[in-house]
Structure formats: structure tokens, C-alpha cells
Design an enzyme around this catalytic site. Structure first.
Site, PDB file in Angstrom:
ATOM      1  N   ARG A 320       0.854  -1.197   0.000  1.00 43.55           N
ATOM      2  CA  ARG A 320       0.000   0.000   0.000  1.00 43.55           C
ATOM      3  C   ARG A 320       0.889   1.248   0.000  1.00 43.55           C
ATOM      4  O   ARG A 320       1.620   1.478   0.982  1.00 43.55           O
ATOM      5  CB  ARG A 320      -0.892   0.041   1.245  1.00 43.55           C
ATOM      6  CG  ARG A 320      -1.841  -1.130   1.391  1.00 43.55           C
ATOM      7  CD  ARG A 320      -3.077  -0.979   0.542  1.00 43.55           C
ATOM      8  NE  ARG A 320      -3.813  -2.218   0.438  1.00 43.55           N
ATOM      9  CZ  ARG A 320      -4.875  -2.539   1.177  1.00 43.55           C
ATOM     10  NH1 ARG A 320      -5.311  -1.705   2.088  1.00 43.55           N
ATOM     11  NH2 ARG A 320      -5.494  -3.688   0.996  1.00 43.55           N
ATOM     12  N   GLU A 322       0.489   4.152   0.817  1.00 44.23           N
ATOM     13  CA  GLU A 322      -0.230   5.193   1.564  1.00 44.23           C
ATOM     14  C   GLU A 322       0.755   5.877   2.495  1.00 44.23           C
ATOM     15  O   GLU A 322       1.453   5.203   3.245  1.00 44.23           O
ATOM     16  CB  GLU A 322      -1.330   4.561   2.433  1.00 44.23           C
ATOM     17  CG  GLU A 322      -2.479   4.012   1.641  1.00 44.23           C
ATOM     18  CD  GLU A 322      -3.289   3.005   2.451  1.00 44.23           C
ATOM     19  OE1 GLU A 322      -2.895   2.664   3.581  1.00 44.23           O
ATOM     20  OE2 GLU A 322      -4.302   2.543   1.917  1.00 44.23           O
ATOM     21  N   ARG A 328      -1.003   1.836  13.067  1.00 43.78           N
ATOM     22  CA  ARG A 328      -1.547   0.580  12.521  1.00 43.78           C
ATOM     23  C   ARG A 328      -1.413   0.425  11.008  1.00 43.78           C
ATOM     24  O   ARG A 328      -2.034  -0.448  10.415  1.00 43.78           O
ATOM     25  CB  ARG A 328      -3.002   0.444  12.941  1.00 43.78           C
ATOM     26  CG  ARG A 328      -3.913   1.480  12.326  1.00 43.78           C
ATOM     27  CD  ARG A 328      -5.334   1.213  12.757  1.00 43.78           C
ATOM     28  NE  ARG A 328      -6.285   1.682  11.775  1.00 43.78           N
ATOM     29  CZ  ARG A 328      -7.584   1.722  11.969  1.00 43.78           C
ATOM     30  NH1 ARG A 328      -8.094   1.327  13.105  1.00 43.78           N
ATOM     31  NH2 ARG A 328      -8.399   2.149  11.024  1.00 43.78           N
ATOM     32  N   HIS A 329      -0.638   1.310  10.378  1.00 43.74           N
ATOM     33  CA  HIS A 329      -0.463   1.209   8.926  1.00 43.74           C
ATOM     34  C   HIS A 329       0.978   0.908   8.546  1.00 43.74           C
ATOM     35  O   HIS A 329       1.901   1.571   9.013  1.00 43.74           O
ATOM     36  CB  HIS A 329      -0.892   2.504   8.229  1.00 43.74           C
ATOM     37  CG  HIS A 329      -2.382   2.672   8.181  1.00 43.74           C
ATOM     38  ND1 HIS A 329      -3.061   3.421   9.092  1.00 43.74           N
ATOM     39  CD2 HIS A 329      -3.294   2.156   7.324  1.00 43.74           C
ATOM     40  CE1 HIS A 329      -4.365   3.372   8.812  1.00 43.74           C
ATOM     41  NE2 HIS A 329      -4.533   2.600   7.744  1.00 43.74           N
ATOM     42  N   GLU A 478     -10.105  -2.238  13.063  1.00 47.72           N
ATOM     43  CA  GLU A 478     -10.418  -3.155  11.961  1.00 47.72           C
ATOM     44  C   GLU A 478      -9.280  -4.131  11.679  1.00 47.72           C
ATOM     45  O   GLU A 478      -8.131  -3.730  11.557  1.00 47.72           O
ATOM     46  CB  GLU A 478     -10.685  -2.313  10.705  1.00 47.72           C
ATOM     47  CG  GLU A 478     -11.077  -3.147   9.517  1.00 47.72           C
ATOM     48  CD  GLU A 478     -10.859  -2.397   8.200  1.00 47.72           C
ATOM     49  OE1 GLU A 478     -11.208  -1.214   8.112  1.00 47.72           O
ATOM     50  OE2 GLU A 478     -10.318  -3.043   7.285  1.00 47.72           O
ATOM     51  N   SER A 481     -11.756  -6.840   6.277  1.00 49.27           N
ATOM     52  CA  SER A 481     -12.832  -6.295   5.461  1.00 49.27           C
ATOM     53  C   SER A 481     -13.260  -7.397   4.517  1.00 49.27           C
ATOM     54  O   SER A 481     -12.404  -8.088   3.958  1.00 49.27           O
ATOM     55  CB  SER A 481     -12.300  -5.146   4.602  1.00 49.27           C
ATOM     56  OG  SER A 481     -12.667  -3.932   5.147  1.00 49.27           O
ATOM     57  N   ARG A 531      -1.914  -6.812  12.082  1.00 47.91           N
ATOM     58  CA  ARG A 531      -2.936  -6.199  12.946  1.00 47.91           C
ATOM     59  C   ARG A 531      -3.528  -7.227  13.905  1.00 47.91           C
ATOM     60  O   ARG A 531      -3.800  -6.908  15.068  1.00 47.91           O
ATOM     61  CB  ARG A 531      -4.059  -5.605  12.092  1.00 47.91           C
ATOM     62  CG  ARG A 531      -3.629  -4.328  11.435  1.00 47.91           C
ATOM     63  CD  ARG A 531      -4.776  -3.364  11.324  1.00 47.91           C
ATOM     64  NE  ARG A 531      -4.387  -2.281  10.442  1.00 47.91           N
ATOM     65  CZ  ARG A 531      -5.233  -1.542   9.779  1.00 47.91           C
ATOM     66  NH1 ARG A 531      -6.534  -1.748   9.886  1.00 47.91           N
ATOM     67  NH2 ARG A 531      -4.809  -0.564   9.017  1.00 47.91           N
TER      68      ARG A 531
HETATM   69  P1  ATP Z   1      -7.841   0.917   7.096  1.00 49.46           P
HETATM   70  O1  ATP Z   1      -9.189   1.546   6.909  1.00 49.46           O
HETATM   71  O2  ATP Z   1      -7.564   0.535   8.509  1.00 49.46           O
HETATM   72  O3  ATP Z   1      -6.736   1.695   6.465  1.00 49.46           O
HETATM   73  P2  ATP Z   1      -8.489  -0.667   4.836  1.00 49.46           P
HETATM   74  O4  ATP Z   1      -9.967  -0.484   4.859  1.00 49.46           O
HETATM   75  O5  ATP Z   1      -7.690   0.075   3.841  1.00 49.46           O
HETATM   76  O6  ATP Z   1      -7.891  -0.454   6.302  1.00 49.46           O
HETATM   77  P3  ATP Z   1      -8.543  -3.160   3.560  1.00 49.46           P
HETATM   78  O7  ATP Z   1      -8.063  -2.608   2.278  1.00 49.46           O
HETATM   79  O8  ATP Z   1      -9.949  -3.543   3.626  1.00 49.46           O
HETATM   80  O9  ATP Z   1      -8.196  -2.185   4.730  1.00 49.46           O
HETATM   81  O10 ATP Z   1      -7.581  -4.354   3.970  1.00 49.46           O
HETATM   82  C1  ATP Z   1      -8.005  -5.495   4.675  1.00 49.46           C
HETATM   83  C2  ATP Z   1      -7.213  -5.675   5.968  1.00 49.46           C
HETATM   84  O11 ATP Z   1      -5.823  -5.552   5.711  1.00 49.46           O
HETATM   85  C3  ATP Z   1      -7.480  -4.625   7.027  1.00 49.46           C
HETATM   86  O12 ATP Z   1      -8.610  -4.954   7.778  1.00 49.46           O
HETATM   87  C4  ATP Z   1      -6.222  -4.702   7.852  1.00 49.46           C
HETATM   88  O13 ATP Z   1      -6.235  -5.813   8.720  1.00 49.46           O
HETATM   89  C5  ATP Z   1      -5.179  -4.940   6.813  1.00 49.46           C
HETATM   90  N1  ATP Z   1      -4.573  -3.667   6.378  1.00 49.46           N
HETATM   91  C6  ATP Z   1      -5.059  -2.792   5.476  1.00 49.46           C
HETATM   92  N2  ATP Z   1      -4.243  -1.763   5.289  1.00 49.46           N
HETATM   93  C7  ATP Z   1      -3.173  -1.996   6.075  1.00 49.46           C
HETATM   94  C8  ATP Z   1      -1.949  -1.304   6.302  1.00 49.46           C
HETATM   95  N3  ATP Z   1      -1.669  -0.192   5.667  1.00 49.46           N
HETATM   96  N4  ATP Z   1      -1.072  -1.832   7.182  1.00 49.46           N
HETATM   97  C9  ATP Z   1      -1.343  -2.978   7.822  1.00 49.46           C
HETATM   98  N5  ATP Z   1      -2.460  -3.697   7.644  1.00 49.46           N
HETATM   99  C10 ATP Z   1      -3.384  -3.216   6.790  1.00 49.46           C
END
Ligand code: ATP
Length: 557
Positions: A320, A322, A328-329, A478, A481, A531
Site C-alpha cells: 500500500r 499510503e 496501525r499502517h 479493523e 474487510s 494487525r
Molecule cells: P484501514 O481503513 O484501517 O486503512 P483498509 O480499509 O484500507 O484499512 P482493507 O483494504 O480492507 O483495509 O484491507 C483489509 C485488511 O488488511 C485490514 O482490515 C487490515 O487488517 C489490513 N490492512 C489494510 N491496510 C493496512 C496497512 N496499511 N497496514 C497494515 N495492515 C493493513
């Protein structure tokens, strides 16, 4: 020439130029001084050589008299390979038996010329070893053992004894190793950038606190220093336990999936198009073109379902791009993904996923009790993770969550208008409310608004403002998803257009063809391993639950 012992004749180009005639007296006294200096230096060198020879002779005679000379030192290459015992195998049954272990020096201490102590460390566990000078163990061997450098890897043979009083600083406090042989396998010769014992205590809350000390004055090692020196940091008892629990989550995920008849898949991480939104995707050079690092295996999992694989799962990196500097990211994390067909209703898959999480979390508690207890010593604040007592996941609808927050006085007007998902602060507060009301740290929200979910999500047939999608939460944050996915091509194309995604965009042709050619109804989800570990153990930062974390500012080690 030099071999003859005579000073070599200077080469023509080295011959000093003749001194000028008028400086005759001056030059005579200069050469006298030089001769004096040379004689002094010669005498000094002779003395030093004498001293060295004396020391050598002394050492040789000491060596000759050292009754233990074959019992310590560098590991002899010719030595028979001795069967070694792992600390985890040690028990009362070993009392009075000779064993050989390979371990690190956690601490070495000379008590007297005749007595030294070692604390040995193996994967976080500690055992005390003692050496006393008594035939054939010599004082030299005691000195060598007590002077071993911290963190060196050594091989020790000794007799297991029961100590008179349990050794409080050792993990295996009811036994002690009485050393007979000690050999160096790998010497830690460099000064350590941090001590394992200092990293045993949790890092200060902020990275700026690098120089802080705790109440007893012991140094607190910042998270940055720990992560910069991860191989040493991983040696702590706490990190040994965290990494075991992380391994346990993947083991249990795979176990549940395989038992249910699901297939383990490996989908590409190099993809030709940024199909899930272009802004948070890493672009990489791919020969003469550009490629991207996969943000999730979503489209591939679905294409496997279209390939009649029924139920699939994957454990793989997710990328990602981001710029999120949060607790948590990560920019790369370990994703646990699954996708599965259903017969009548997506709740079949939702229940499957709920049972998966209950299985993972309850089995972690059973199989990794010791490791959980170790981590809790360092991170006690969050308390033990609470699972629903009846073994069934608590499932609420998204709007129930909105109502609970509203009751608690939180402004949820955006959520009531379906404009925004919960913020992190709201999620955490909801987690608190649910913990108090339902006594669980794990819960599920179903039926998210369609507006906050991606284009491949199936809308709710009874109310198109909502969708057949769900999120899983641990301690109010979270961890998963998921959703029912649209399997009807017309509905899929319409949903893409409604979300502003062009179905004719490069990269969608193969995905959409899979639905044009027929695909059974299915649902699935994506979980983040780091996570799950972080929230299960109540760790304050996701980096503590990642081996070599990648975030917007960290790309090493
Ligand atoms: P968030 O809203 O917390 O940024 P997201 O909605 O982007 O998460 P999803 O794309 O649905 O998350 O990804 C599914 C799962 O992957 C999340 O529930 C989380 O456990 C994990 N996840 C997502 N983004 C990250 C990240 N940047 N770092 C660590 N774990 C992540």
C-alpha cells in the site's frame, strides 16, 4: 641484501645530496644526535623483543601446565559432533546428567580467580551456568569463561544440577549447568549497539525518548534503535514470543482453511495495471513498461472462483503506497485472504469467517499460553484479549454501531448520511462500548453503506443504500474487510460506472471476461496478519508485530 643483516646500500636516487661547505660544524653535531637516537631506539626494540619472548615462554609453560587446555577455546574443527539439548527439552529428568548446549552468552561474570558465572540464552530462555577451578578445570579456563563477550554463540558441555535456591534471573530457575567444556562458535566481537537486556523492557511511548531511562535508571531503548538493530532486538524473550504468536496465526489460518477443503493459492504480486485505485499503488519498472505491486489479491481470488476452485486462500505480502504514519499502517504487510462460493446466502461465508477468527483466537490462547504470558509481562496495559463466552462471534449491523456511538454522545451525522466510514477514534470508542456491554474484544459489523465500499461489493437487495459487506474488529480496530462480490457482469459494470471506475480501463479485461463467461456467487475477506497479532496482544504499534516493518520512512533493515 636486507637478508644479510647489513644495512642495505642506498640506491643512487636515495643518496643524500652533499652538505653545503659552509654548514660543516652544524652537520657534524646533527649526525651525532641521529646516531644517539638510533642507538636508543635499538635498545628499546631489544628490550621489547626480550619481554615478548619472556611472555611467550611464560604462556607456553602455562599452556603446558594448563590441565584444561583442550576443554575450552575456539571450537576444535576435529572435535566429534556432540548431540545438543535444546533448553525447551530440559527438565528434572536431566539432573546429574551431562548435556551439551549451544547458546548465547547473555552475561558473563568472574566471581574470583576460581569461580565464574555465565547466563546462557537460547531463543529468549535463560539458564545459569557455573564454572569452578577444580581438576581438570584450571584457573585459566575460569578466566576465559568469565571473560566471554556478551552475545557470543558458544557450545557448553556440563552436568545439570539442582541449585540450592532457584535462580530468579533464569527462565529455567530450577537447574544450573556445571561447566566441563566451553568452546567459542561465533564471537560477538563488535560493540553491541544495544543490549538485549535493555530491549527486554518496552520502548518509550515516543521515538524521541531515545535517551530516557526507566525509574531504576536502566536505559530505555527507543523503537527506532530496536528496529535499526532488529537481529539483536529479535533475540529478546518478548520478541521471541511475538514472532511465535505471529507464526501461530498463519498456522491456524492455514489449518482452518485446509480442513474446510480450501485450496492454498499464490497470486501475482506484480500486476500490469492499478485496478484498485491508482493513488496508493507502488509503480515499478518492468523492462520497457511499468508494472505495479499488488494492493490485494482481490481480483485474482475472484478469478480463481471463476476457475471453479470453490474455496481459496492466500498468505502473501500486500503493498500500500499510503503515506500513513500511524500506529496501525504499514506500506507492506502480510495479508491473509480467502474467497469462497456459497449456496444460498452470503451469511454462509460470513459465518465461516466468524468461526475462523474464533478458531484462531481461541486456539492461540490454548497453544501459545506461555508466549502470551511473556508478552503480557512487557505489555500488560491492554489486558487479556476477551473472546465471546459462548464461542460465537458477536455480530451487529453497521447502523447498530452508529446507534451505540450516538447513545454515547458521539456526533455520527456523517455516518447517518452514509457519507463516511467510522474514523479510527470512533472505531476505538465503539470497541470500548461493546467491551463494556457485551464483554468481548472481538466483534463483527455487517451491512456497511454501499457508498463506503469498493465497486465489486454486492449491494443489499432489500435496501440499496447498504451492502452485503462486513468488517471484523479486535479491541475496536479493523482487522478484516469482506463482502459478497458481484458475480453478474451487468451488475458489475453498472457498479463500476456508479463508482466512477471505467470498465474499459486497461487491466480489467481479464477480470470482467471471467464474469462474462459465468461465475458462481461468492464472498470473501482480507485480513492483516500484523494487525491481528498487534491487537490480540495489545501492542501499541504495528511495527512491534512486524519482523522488518516497512512504513513511509523505513525501508531497512
Ligand atoms: P484501514 O481503513 O484501517 O486503512 P483498509 O480499509 O484500507 O484499512 P482493507 O483494504 O480492507 O483495509 O484491507 C483489509 C485488511 O488488511 C485490514 O482490515 C487490515 O487488517 C489490513 N490492512 C489494510 N491496510 C493496512 C496497512 N496499511 N497496514 C497494515 N495492515 C493493513
Amino acid at each position: 641484501m636486507a637478508d644479510s643483516g647489513l644495512p642495505s646500500r642506498p640506491k643512487p636516487e636515495e643518496t643524500p645530496a652533499a652538505a653545503p661547505a659552509e654548514g660543516g660544524e652544524q652537520s657534524k653535531s646533527a649526525s651525532k644526535n641521529a646516531a644517539k637516537k638510533a642507538a636508543k631506539e635499538k635498545a628499546k626494540a631489544e628490550k621489547a623483543a626480550q619481554r615478548a619472548a619472556q611472555e611467550k615462554a611464560q604462556a607456553a609453560s602455562q599452556d603446558a601446565n594448563d590441565t584444561a587446555k583442550d576443554l575450552y577455546g575456539p571450537l576444535p574443527e576435529s572435535m566429534d559432533v556432540l548431540p545438543t539439548t535444546h533448553f525447551s527439552q530440559l527438565s528434572d529428568a536431566h539432573y546429574e546428567k551431562e548435556i551439551t548446549v549451544v547458546a548465547r552468552v547473555d552475561n558473563a561474570r568472574v566471581q574470583s580467580a576460581k569461580l565464574a558465572f555465565l547466563m546462557l540464552r537460547q531463543q529468549g530462555q535463560k539458564v545459569q551456568a557455573v564454572i569452578a577451578a577444580a581438576e581438570p578445570i584450571s584457573r585459566q579456563m575460569v578466566k576465559y569463561t568469565g571473560g566471554l563477550s556478551v552475545n557470543s554463540v558458544i557450545q557448553v558441555t556440563g552436568i545439570v544440577k539442582k541449585p540450592e535456591i532457584p535462580i530468579a534471573s533464569a527462565t529455567l530457575s530450577h537447574l544450573e549447568l556445571h561447566i566441563r567444556k566451553v568452546y567459542m562458535i561465533s564471537e560477538a566481537s563488535e560493540k553491541l549497539p544495544m543490549q538485549v537486556k535493555d530491549a527486554e523492557r518496552p520502548p518509550p511511548a515516543t521515538t524521541e525518548d531515545a535517551s530516557q531511562a526507566d525509574v531504576e535508571g536502566a536505559p530505555l531503548v527507543s523503537l527506532k534503535v530496536r528496529l535499526d538493530n532488529r537481529p539483536i532486538d529479535l533475540q529478546t524473550e518478548t520478541n521471541q514470543a511475538i514472532t511465535w504468536i505471529s507464526s501461530g496465526v498463519t498456522e491456524l489460518f492455514a489449518e482452518y482453511m485446509l480442513k474446510s477443503g480450501s485450496r492454498w493459492i499464490f497470486t501475482p504480486k506484480l500486476v500490469g495495471a492499478a485496478t484498485e485505485g491508482g493513488s496508493n499503488v507502488f509503480e515499478v519498472k518492468y523492462f520497457k513498461k511499468n508494472a505495479y505491486l499488488a494492493q490485494s489479491p482481490q481480483l485474482y481470488k475472484q478469478m480463481c472462483i471463476a476457475g471453479d476452485m470453490g474455496s481459496v486462500f492466500e498468505i502473501a505480502p500486500v503493498f500500500r503506497a499510503e503515506d500513513s504514519n500511524t500506529h496501525r499502517h504499514l506500506t507492506e504487510f502480510a495479508g491473509l485472504d480467502f474467497e469462497k462460493t456459497f449456496d444460498h446466502h452470503y451469511h454462509e461465508v460470513l459465518e465461516f469467517a466468524e468461526n475462523l477468527l474464533v478458531f484462531i483466537l481461541s486456539q492461540l490462547k490454548e497453544r501459545y499460553k506461555e508466549q502470551i504470558a511473556i508478552v503480557q509481562k512487557s505489555y500488560p496495559k491492554a489486558g487479556e484479549f476477551k473472546l465471546p463466552k459462548d464461542g460465537k462471534a458477536l455480530r451487529l449491523n453497521y447502523m447498530d454501531g452508529v446507534a451505540l456511538l450516538k447513545e454515547a454522545g458521539v456526533d455520527v451525522s456523517e455516518q447517518e448520511r452514509f457519507e463516511n466510514d467510522f474514523s479510527t477514534a470512533m472505531e476505538k470508542q465503539l470497541g470500548q462500548i461493546i467491551r463494556e456491554k457485551y464483554d468481548t474484544d472481538f466483534f463483527v459489523l455487517d451491512k456497511f453503506p454501499m457508498a463506503v465500499r469498493p465497486f465489486y461489493t454486492k449491494s443489499c437487495p432489500q435496501d440499496s443504500r447498504f451492502s452485503n459487506s462486513y468488517d471484523f474488529f479486535m479491541r475496536g480496530e479493523e482487522i478484516m474487510s469482506g463482502a459478497q462480490r458481484i458475480h453478474d457482469i451487468k451488475e458489475l459494470e453498472a457498479s463500476m460506472l456508479a463508482k466512477g471506475v471505467n470498465p474499459n480501463q486497461e487491466g480489467f479485461e481479464d477480470y470482467l471476461a471471467a464474469f462474462r463467461q459465468g461465475c458462481p456467487p461468492h464472498a470473501g475477506g482480507g485480513l492483516g496478519l500484523n494487525r491481528i497479532v498487534m491487537f490480540f496482544l495489545g501492542l501499541p504499534d504495528i511495527r512491534l508485530a512486524s519482523l522488518f516493518p516497512r512504513d513511509p520512512i523505513r525501508l531497512r533493515p
